[in-house]
Scaffold this active site. Sequence first.
Site, mmCIF file in Angstrom:
data_model
loop_
_atom_site.group_PDB
_atom_site.id
_atom_site.type_symbol
_atom_site.label_atom_id
_atom_site.label_comp_id
_atom_site.label_asym_id
_atom_site.label_seq_id
_atom_site.Cartn_x
_atom_site.Cartn_y
_atom_site.Cartn_z
ATOM 1 N N ASP A 184 82.551 72.300 -13.283
ATOM 2 C CA ASP A 184 81.124 72.482 -13.062
ATOM 3 C C ASP A 184 80.506 73.245 -14.244
ATOM 4 O O ASP A 184 80.587 72.797 -15.373
ATOM 5 C CB ASP A 184 80.929 73.184 -11.711
ATOM 6 C CG ASP A 184 79.495 73.230 -11.225
ATOM 7 O OD1 ASP A 184 79.046 72.252 -10.614
ATOM 8 O OD2 ASP A 184 78.835 74.256 -11.466
ATOM 9 N N ARG A 185 79.917 74.420 -14.015
ATOM 10 C CA ARG A 185 79.322 75.179 -15.122
ATOM 11 C C ARG A 185 80.366 75.483 -16.187
ATOM 12 O O ARG A 185 80.085 75.416 -17.388
ATOM 13 C CB ARG A 185 78.725 76.505 -14.610
ATOM 14 C CG ARG A 185 77.800 76.390 -13.427
ATOM 15 C CD ARG A 185 76.664 75.431 -13.658
ATOM 16 N NE ARG A 185 75.764 75.898 -14.709
ATOM 17 C CZ ARG A 185 74.779 75.143 -15.220
ATOM 18 N NH1 ARG A 185 74.603 73.909 -14.804
ATOM 19 N NH2 ARG A 185 73.976 75.640 -16.141
ATOM 20 N N TYR B 81 71.292 78.320 -15.714
ATOM 21 C CA TYR B 81 70.748 77.000 -15.414
ATOM 22 C C TYR B 81 69.509 76.694 -16.240
ATOM 23 O O TYR B 81 69.298 75.546 -16.654
ATOM 24 C CB TYR B 81 70.441 76.884 -13.922
ATOM 25 C CG TYR B 81 71.629 76.448 -13.097
ATOM 26 C CD1 TYR B 81 71.817 75.112 -12.776
ATOM 27 C CD2 TYR B 81 72.568 77.370 -12.647
ATOM 28 C CE1 TYR B 81 72.905 74.703 -12.029
ATOM 29 C CE2 TYR B 81 73.660 76.978 -11.900
ATOM 30 C CZ TYR B 81 73.829 75.640 -11.588
ATOM 31 O OH TYR B 81 74.918 75.232 -10.855
ATOM 32 N N HIS C 4 83.730 68.352 -4.187
ATOM 33 C CA HIS C 4 83.416 68.927 -5.493
ATOM 34 C C HIS C 4 84.370 70.053 -5.880
ATOM 35 O O HIS C 4 84.717 70.212 -7.057
ATOM 36 C CB HIS C 4 81.983 69.466 -5.452
ATOM 37 C CG HIS C 4 81.523 70.135 -6.703
ATOM 38 N ND1 HIS C 4 81.401 69.476 -7.908
ATOM 39 C CD2 HIS C 4 81.138 71.422 -6.937
ATOM 40 C CE1 HIS C 4 80.970 70.320 -8.834
ATOM 41 N NE2 HIS C 4 80.795 71.504 -8.276
#
Length: 296
Positions: free
Chosen positions: A107-108, A212, A272
């Site tokens: 993810d990030r 973000y 996820h």
Amino acid sequence: MTPQIPGFDTRRVAVAERVSLNVAVGGDGSPVVLLHGFPQTHLMWRHVAADLAADHTVICPDLRGYGGSDKPGDVDGRTYAKRTMAADIVALAGALGFERFALAGHDRGALVAFRAGLDHPDRVTHLAALDVLPTLDSWEVMRGRAAAVGFHLFLMAQPEGLPETMIGAAADAFFGHFLDLWASDAEAIPQDVRAAYLKASREAVPSIVADYRATATVDVEDDEADLRAGRRLRMPVTVLQQDWGAALGFDAAARWRAWADDLDHRTVSCGHFMAEEAPEEVVKAIRDLLARRPAA
């Protein structure tokens, strides 16, 4: 008490001016750095890290702005650029005595790993990305009704003030929403770990939003510049993804092939949070990656 990765030592390592990262280190052997995603901390790697530590030095930091790491204010729009966060990871590995290392991110963390691979190809030997597209590609495919799945990307892209206020007013509900929605196995994140994630996120709203926001601004600019310059990932790359490309009408593997020559793209059937839901599958993918010959 905050859960720990069994057998790992936790320490703080300075990586930039006034920025130290909280990092768990375990095992012995060639180094593997594991970068967490949202809304998590390095604890998401607890199963994978314990396995890899049998024959590798495994380094699991909290990214800047997350968990126990420092959370500097964003003064110039680049404090949480992936280029800045990638430099943190290169500095961290160097401080621990490793000039070259394998890197896996979720993810990030995968966006940070992607940027590290582009900016520091002489340092990153292998790269794994879990359930994400490169930043530029993510914005290109998020459109129409399908973009509802990424509403948080649009919310946190807004100018400073509104997103922080809205999320801070109901932080546990906001971050908990993603822990619930994105998991196919609720038991994969036990209550003590979930509580640790929520506490860490609740205490980091401004820096998470800044992370973000960078993805909607400077990170896109950096990806566009690299695309124009023809820069690509030169090391072996493995990508694990859910089949959400098909659901949104795009070819995820093709998107990644545009950036990586030596690509192994795999589709998984879990949710996820695959390092927690299917750690054996993730470990196998990383070990298969590490067995591939790095670029000269």
